[in-house]
Design a protein around this motif. Structure first.
Motif, mmCIF file in Angstrom:
data_model
loop_
_atom_site.group_PDB
_atom_site.id
_atom_site.type_symbol
_atom_site.label_atom_id
_atom_site.label_comp_id
_atom_site.label_asym_id
_atom_site.label_seq_id
_atom_site.Cartn_x
_atom_site.Cartn_y
_atom_site.Cartn_z
ATOM 1 N N PRO A 1 -3.926 -4.633 0.216
ATOM 2 C CA PRO A 1 -3.510 -3.744 1.299
ATOM 3 C C PRO A 1 -4.697 -3.149 2.050
ATOM 4 C CG PRO A 1 -2.188 -3.335 -0.661
ATOM 5 C CD PRO A 1 -3.281 -4.286 -1.072
ATOM 6 N N LYS A 2 -4.571 -3.109 3.388
ATOM 7 C CA LYS A 2 -5.579 -2.548 4.273
ATOM 8 C C LYS A 2 -6.922 -3.255 4.119
ATOM 9 C CE LYS A 2 -5.140 1.801 5.406
ATOM 10 N NZ LYS A 2 -5.094 3.271 5.413
ATOM 11 N N ALA B 1 -10.732 -1.814 5.062
ATOM 12 C CA ALA B 1 -11.781 -1.710 4.049
ATOM 13 C C ALA B 1 -13.082 -2.333 4.542
ATOM 14 C CB ALA B 1 -11.326 -2.366 2.753
ATOM 15 N N MET B 2 -12.970 -3.477 5.208
ATOM 16 C CA MET B 2 -14.178 -4.141 5.701
ATOM 17 C C MET B 2 -14.806 -3.379 6.864
ATOM 18 S SD MET B 2 -14.732 -6.533 3.579
ATOM 19 C CE MET B 2 -14.125 -5.280 2.416
ATOM 20 N N ALA C 1 0.852 -1.184 0.000
ATOM 21 C CA ALA C 1 0.000 0.000 0.000
ATOM 22 C C ALA C 1 0.892 1.239 0.000
ATOM 23 C CB ALA C 1 -0.905 -0.005 1.229
ATOM 24 N N PRO C 2 0.350 2.394 -0.412
ATOM 25 C CA PRO C 2 1.170 3.604 -0.460
ATOM 26 C C PRO C 2 1.825 3.942 0.880
ATOM 27 C CG PRO C 2 -0.880 3.953 -1.631
ATOM 28 C CD PRO C 2 -1.001 2.622 -0.945
ATOM 29 N N GLU C 3 1.109 3.705 1.984
ATOM 30 C CA GLU C 3 1.644 4.082 3.296
ATOM 31 C C GLU C 3 2.657 3.087 3.846
ATOM 32 O OE1 GLU C 3 -2.165 1.774 3.915
ATOM 33 O OE2 GLU C 3 -1.438 3.368 2.575
ATOM 34 N N ASP C 4 2.959 2.021 3.098
ATOM 35 C CA ASP C 4 3.909 1.033 3.595
ATOM 36 C C ASP C 4 5.355 1.515 3.543
ATOM 37 O OD1 ASP C 4 2.050 -0.856 4.331
ATOM 38 O OD2 ASP C 4 1.980 -1.808 2.359
ATOM 39 N N GLY C 5 5.587 2.638 2.896
ATOM 40 C CA GLY C 5 6.911 3.271 2.972
ATOM 41 C C GLY C 5 7.962 2.681 2.053
ATOM 42 N N ALA C 6 7.548 2.207 0.877
ATOM 43 C CA ALA C 6 8.525 1.654 -0.056
ATOM 44 C C ALA C 6 9.411 2.730 -0.665
ATOM 45 C CB ALA C 6 7.808 0.881 -1.164
#
Length: 519
Positions: free
Chosen positions: A369-370, A374-375, A257-262
């Protein structure tokens, strides 16, 4: 809520416990010691996955967690589809022709050996097809790809295979791209965990709960891959997977996910996955179409994409995306209308529908991701609309019990968090298995929809496109068996030590031969 664990769930829990017990000495918190950490050989590509493959059984390679390791790496099919062009290309078969509407002839590649040294021939191809369609083996590919289609495969000689179908099937060669070929010594009536194939890599060691190592097969018939080995590990947390690439503990991390810090190692790519909720329309209150419509109105799909998915993706109204034969441009995402959702729930309740019955969202950890967040968003929306909803997040093995028929009988009304990737490019690989009355992943169908699907499956060209689009439109208007959320965008992290260009098939089959040492 299911409180008694199945054998699958128990096994999954034991594997998770084993992984936790080995996660002490590491340079990334909770990432566990890596076989490749601290001086891995340059000849080994290191890949970190969101979850351990539940199996490497070839006839379950249409499942993402299995296929991304198995397909085109350990095992191969007679044909393969180019994800960029959609063109069907030779693999273990060099050419094929249609002799009649129900008969095909395949010419097979010569001088191909399985990893055990035995020869690949037409007998092995016929055996693999028969095995995949054998109900005793209960292959996911059987339901996903063939959906009850009857056929016979016959070895004419070592390099000639005849396949005859009960009904005309204009896309049979495409269907066979999902039948992974195995030797005739493979169990014909049960699944295998570690298969023998013809691919460029063979299984070296599977340390359950910890790592999986593939090594280059010296007798491979095609071009030899550049890496001598591939090492797979799995970490549930996306931030840990991304950090492992940044700290040189892995070369590729998927499912981020974008916030995973890649950071600079992140690579975005359009995948072929569509996220959706499968509605169990056989049990109240979900057996009332007004409740199913209300679920669709209550979910703010644009908001979900913008917030939870951080803008990566596009709200969707159907699980057949653009570019796939059968996609209907007439189907748009259901509009977000909470007032209409509340109105439909109130009407159903007034007519005696038990709208207060608890509905369980069966979620899957790591499906994207996440996933849990989402649920939670969905749960809040449905409760605001007037339904009673709880969430049960499961790991892949336990979740599969709800994905594939027969489903648990004591589950009560459920919404299944699912994701569908039509990597084959034709709605035939979606409609029968997901919406057909007897589909392997179907929780509900109708006679009318079954007939529309059957008509489309036997059509060709423009008629095929129009027929599948009609079936999808009927489903969306008159059946409403699911709540489609979004067409997804993928992110992976790539170290500077390797080069790899992800494509629409990456989520389902990550070909090790396409990964190269940088420079």
């Amino acid at each position: 809520m299911i409180t008694t664990p199945s054998r699958r769930q128990a096994a999954s829990a034991l594997l998770a416990l084993a992984a936790m017990m080995t996660a002490g000495a590491c340079s990334v918190a909770n990432s566990g010691p890596e076989p490749s950490a601290g001086g891995a050989a340059a000849s080994t590509v290191r890949i970190v996955l969101p979850e351990e493959p539940p199996t490497l059984e070839p006839c379950d390679a249409s499942l993402t967690a299995t296929g991304r390791v198995t397909r085109a790496n350990i095992t191969e099919a007679l044909t393969e589809r180019d994800p960029g062009t959609g063109e069907l290309k030779p693999a273990l078969s060099t050419e094929w022709k249609q002799d009649s509407p129900t008969e095909w002839t395949f010419t097979l590649r010569k001088d191909v050996k399985f990893h055990d040294g035995s020869a690949f021939d037409a007998k092995a191809a016929a055996f693999s097809i028969d095995r995949t369609l054998n109900p005793k083996v209960d292959c996911n590919v059987n339901g996903y790809v063939f959906g009850g289609i009857k056929l016979t495969a016959t070895a004419v000689d070592d390099v000639t295979l005849k396949v005859k179908t009960a009904k005309a099937d204009p896309i049979l060669p495409l269907r066979l791209s999902f039948v992974e070929i195995v030797p005739t010594t493979t169990n014909a009536t049960g699944k295998v965990r570690e298969p023998v194939g013809t691919g460029p890599y063979k299984i070296a060691k599977w340390d359950a709960g910890r790592s999986l190592r593939l090594e280059k097969y010296a007798g491979y018939w095609g071009k030899a891959p550049e890496f001598a080995a591939a090492e797979y590990v799995w970490r549930a947390e996306g931030s840990i997977r991304a950090a492992m690439v940044k700290s040189d503990e892995a070369d590729i991390a998927v499912g981020l996910a974008p916030e995973d810090g890649a950071g600079d190692s992140a690579v975005q790519f359009p995948n072929n996955e569509t996220s959706y909720l499968r509605i169990d329309a056989t049990k109240p209150p979900l057996n009332d179409i007004r409740v199913r419509q209300a679920i669709n109105y209550a979910i703010d799909k644009d908001g979900l994409v913008a917030s939870v998915f951080a803008g990566l993706g596009k709200s969707a109204g159907q699980i057949v995306p653009e570019g796939v034969t059968g996609h209907s441009p007439a189907i748009q995402p259901w509009p977000y209308d909470m007032n209409q959702a509340k109105k439909l729930i109130a009407e159903a309740k007034a007519d005696g529908v038990p709208t207060g019955t608890a509905i369980t969202i069966i979620g899957r950890n790591g499906i994207y991701p996440k996933a849990a967040e989402a649920m939670e968003v969905v749960q809040n929306s449905l409760m605001e609309a007037g339904l009673s909803v709880k969430i049960q997040m499961l790991d892949v093995n336990a979740w599969l019990e709800y994905l594939l028929a027969p489903f648990p009988k004591d589950a009560g009304p459920t919404l299944l968090q699912a994701q569908h990737g039509n990597q084959a490019g034709d709605a035939a690989f979606t409609m029968g298995q997901i919406y057909g009355s007897k589909g392997a992943q179907s929780s509900y169908g109708t006679k009318e929809l079954d007939e529309l699907i059957s008509t489309a499956e036997q059509a060709s060209g423009a008629e095929r496109q129009a027929a599948f689009a009609k079936a999808l439109e009927y489903q969306n208007k008159d059946v409403v068996r699911d709540a489609v959320l979004a067409h997804m965008t993928g992110i992976l992290a790539l170290s500077k030590k390797v080069t790899y260009k992800p494509d629409a098939a990456t989520n389902d089959e990550m070909r090790l031969a396409d990964i190269h040492p940088a420079g």
